[in-house]
Write a protein that holds these residues in place. Structure first.
Motif, short mmCIF file in Angstrom:
data_model
loop_
_atom_site.label_atom_id
_atom_site.label_comp_id
_atom_site.label_asym_id
_atom_site.label_seq_id
_atom_site.Cartn_x
_atom_site.Cartn_y
_atom_site.Cartn_z
N TYR A 28 0.56 -1.26 0.26
CA TYR A 28 -0.17 -0.35 -0.03
C TYR A 28 0.76 1.08 -0.01
O TYR A 28 0.98 2.40 -0.29
CB TYR A 28 -1.07 -0.02 1.57
CG TYR A 28 -2.04 -0.97 1.08
CD1 TYR A 28 -3.05 -0.18 -0.38
CD2 TYR A 28 -2.88 -2.02 1.40
CE1 TYR A 28 -4.36 -1.12 0.00
CE2 TYR A 28 -3.30 -2.70 0.54
CZ TYR A 28 -4.70 -2.53 0.71
OH TYR A 28 -5.79 -2.68 0.31
N ASP A 137 -8.48 6.94 -1.56
CA ASP A 137 -9.40 5.14 -1.77
C ASP A 137 -8.42 4.34 -0.88
O ASP A 137 -8.64 3.27 -0.41
CB ASP A 137 -10.16 4.99 -2.82
CG ASP A 137 -10.84 5.94 -2.69
OD1 ASP A 137 -11.69 6.40 -1.71
OD2 ASP A 137 -12.27 6.50 -4.15
N SER A 141 -8.39 2.42 2.22
CA SER A 141 -8.22 1.13 2.04
C SER A 141 -6.23 -0.11 2.61
O SER A 141 -6.40 -0.36 3.38
CB SER A 141 -7.53 0.33 0.49
OG SER A 141 -9.10 0.96 -0.09
N TRP A 144 -7.06 0.07 6.37
CA TRP A 144 -8.21 -0.59 6.35
C TRP A 144 -7.63 -2.30 6.73
O TRP A 144 -7.46 -3.20 7.59
CB TRP A 144 -8.88 -0.47 5.65
CG TRP A 144 -10.27 -1.93 6.09
CD1 TRP A 144 -11.11 -2.84 5.24
CD2 TRP A 144 -10.96 -2.08 7.57
NE1 TRP A 144 -11.17 -3.57 5.66
CE2 TRP A 144 -11.77 -3.13 6.70
CE3 TRP A 144 -12.12 -1.47 8.14
CZ2 TRP A 144 -12.34 -3.73 8.08
CZ3 TRP A 144 -12.70 -1.67 8.90
CH2 TRP A 144 -13.68 -3.04 8.86
N TRP A 145 -6.89 -2.79 5.92
CA TRP A 145 -6.33 -3.67 5.58
C TRP A 145 -5.09 -3.73 6.53
O TRP A 145 -4.46 -5.23 7.44
CB TRP A 145 -5.59 -3.88 4.27
CG TRP A 145 -6.70 -4.76 3.32
CD1 TRP A 145 -7.48 -3.37 1.94
CD2 TRP A 145 -7.24 -5.37 3.42
NE1 TRP A 145 -7.89 -4.34 1.68
CE2 TRP A 145 -8.27 -5.64 2.28
CE3 TRP A 145 -7.73 -6.81 4.18
CZ2 TRP A 145 -9.01 -6.45 2.16
CZ3 TRP A 145 -8.20 -7.79 3.61
CH2 TRP A 145 -9.41 -7.61 2.53
#
Length: 573
Positions: A28, A137, A141, A144-145
């Protein structure tokens, strides 16, 4: 499951989760990096080119360099077309710029060029907003992950932290407690591990060992009881009183002789704390006193006890019982044994001996006095003249009679000491008078060997609490011995000085000294240093010690072979 397998799985799973968390985070981070790079390269540069073209357009036609700057930025923009519609807007801008170049004075073309540049900027601004939303976004994400992966890793790590140490430490703790129980001879202790890992195997081995120890203990219990009974019988048949205590001062056995002299019954003393029994029994209190106070140098003590309707004398001896436990190296105290040796027959013999010596010494003084009187009559000119040989015989008889008188006096003094009948006249005495009296008494002996007696005394010495006659007798004894063992034409020094609340009297000679092997025995009765001139009785120093200690003083000797001797005593002021 084996403990090694549990540890491998737990640590391995935790390692894998850390790798997963690292991979997700790195992925990420790279995605965010790519999104921000696209914005910077594709759109920000176009906005920069558009701004430069606007500035150049404002400077036309006055500044001819502005055409060059405008054309340079336009070419860079043509190479940086990234958005939909941007190519058409850039082509239209090129057409309008070409018209402007052909007709510089036509101001109507300027608004068209501005419109084209604004369109290009609008397209890139919209692209920046769109790509920013994509990066946002991506960041959401990623958060969150990473949170999900981190939570999962935390749950696994927390589960391992709670369960894994307990799975290992609890069996070890239970096994340790069981081993302590076995060490305390509780052989019925068992360990219950139902698992099939290493602890289960250890538990089965431990239980097997406990069963064998319990079986062995039960099989040898009757034998141990028999041996215990045998030892109790032996202790009870001893003629000397014996009391045994454990390391906690609890009385564990007492023989019949000890019960007889203490006047206690077995149920009133066995199994009780010695301190509790001593509260109501003076004899027990005196017996355990050294165990409570613990003197630096324990010694054998004599105790007078009234038993069997007569006074008896016992010598107390405390024996510390220590063992080296199996598997250990250090000694461990497990108790004490107090033995009272009955020395009454020896005391009675000693009293008889003292009485005999006192009687004989007293009876001998009368004939010795008669001999000395007869010698004085023989030496008188009125009884007739005597030749040289007769004079030598008289001198020999005089020396022998003086020696007998000295021995008799020492024996009488000894009998007073042993019976405790020392007659002391303690008063404030002048140390200088004691020194002078002693020096006058040995003056003739010193002159015969040409020995010089020197006094080194501090000025203004305080008076001492002493019996002048007895103290002078001790000092004379020191000087007489010093003269006897010093070589001719030597020097003897008398030191007198104050030491805090006491006064020290010391006599130093230059004789051959005393071997360290005999120094501790020099004040014993009848003791004479081997190899010395044995002209005395060996009682002088023993009596001196008793005289000084009876006055509350302390006597001492310092000596080395070849360096002479220093005899001294301290008296209170």
């Amino acid at each position: 499951m084996k403990i090694k397998t549990k540890l491998t799985l737990g640590v391995g799973l935790l390692f894998i989760m850390i790798i997963i968390l690292s991979v997700v985070g790195a992925a990420y981070i790279n995605a965010l990096k790519s999104d921000t790079k696209n914005i910077l390269v594709a759109n920000y540069n176009t906005l920069e080119y558009s701004r430069n073209m606007m500035l150049a357009l404002d400077e036309l036609p006055a500044d001819k360099e502005a055409f060059t700057r405008f054309e340079s930025n336009l070419k860079q923009q043509e190479l940086n077309i990234t958005e939909i519609g941007e190519k058409e807007a850039t082509a239209l801008l090129e057409q309008h710029f070409a018209l402007l170049k052909n007709n510089i004075a036509d101001n109507s073309i300027h608004p068209l060029i501005r419109k084209d540049i604004s369109e290009i900027m609008k397209l890139n601004m919209e692209a920046i907003q769109r790509k920013s939303n994509v990066a946002k976004d991506t960041a959401h994400s990623a958060t969150w992950w990473i949170a999900i992966t981190g939570t999962f890793c935390f749950i696994i790590a927390f589960t391992l932290l709670i369960n894994l140490p307990n799975n290992i430490s609890n069996p070890i703790k239970e096994l340790t407690d069981s081993i302590k129980q076995i060490a305390a001879k509780n052989y019925s202790q068992r360990v219950h591990f139902e698992s099939h890992n290493e602890f289960g195997e250890l538990a089965r081995s431990f239980n097997s060992m406990s069963e064998k120890l319990e079986e062995y203990n039960n099989s040898s219990l009757s034998k141990l009881l028999f041996e215990k009974k045998r030892i109790e019988t032996l202790v009870n048949n001893m003629h000397d009183p014996v009391i045994g205590l454990d390391e906690g001062m609890k009385i564990i056995f007492v023989n019949d002789q000890a019960l007889k002299i203490t006047g206690l019954k077995p149920e009133n003393i066995i199994g009780k704390q010695a301190q509790d029994v001593s509260v109501t029994n003076d004899l027990v209190r005196s017996l355990i006193q050294d165990l409570i106070v613990k003197p630096a140098e324990p010694e054998k003590k004599h105790i007078n006890i009234f038993a069997d309707n007569k006074e008896s004398f016992f010598e107390k001896e405390i024996i510390n019982i220590t063992i080296i436990p199996t598997g250990e190296k250090e000694k461990k105290l497990i108790g004490h044994v107090i033995v009272l040796k009955n020395i009454t027959p020896f005391k009675e013999l000693d009293f008889a001996k003292t009485s005999f010596i006192a009687t004989i010494s007293h009876e001998l003084k009368t004939p010795i006095a008669s001999i000395k009187m007869s010698l004085q009559l023989l030496e008188n000119d009125k009884t007739g003249e005597i030749n040289e040989e007769q004079q030598q015989l008289i001198e020999s008889i005089k020396d022998d009679s003086n020696r007998l008188l000295k021995i008799t006096s020492e024996l009488l003094n000894l009998s007073q000491v042993e019976t405790g009948n020392i007659q002391l006249n303690i008063q404030k005495s002048d140390p200088y008078e004691i020194i002078q009296y002693a020096m006058d008494a040995v003056k003739i002996q010193a002159e015969q060997k040409q020995i010089e007696i020197v006094t080194e005394a501090n000025e203004r010495l305080p008076r001492v609490n002493a019996d002048t006659e007895k103290t002078a007798w001790v000092l004379i004894n020191f000087l007489t011995n010093a003269i006897r063992y010093s070589p001719d034409q030597s020097k003897i020094t008398i030191f007198v000085k104050q030491e805090q609340e006491r006064v020290l009297f010391a006599v130093k000679d230059n004789g051959k000294g005393i071997d360290s092997r005999y120094r501790d025995k020099i004040f014993d009765k009848y003791f004479q240093v081997p190899g010395s001139n044995k002209t005395g009785t060996g009682l002088g120093l023993a009596i001196s010690k008793e005289f000084i200690e009876a006055q509350g003083g302390k006597i001492n000797v310092e000596s080395e072979l070849g360096a002479g001797s220093t005899f001294s005593f301290l008296l209170n002021t």
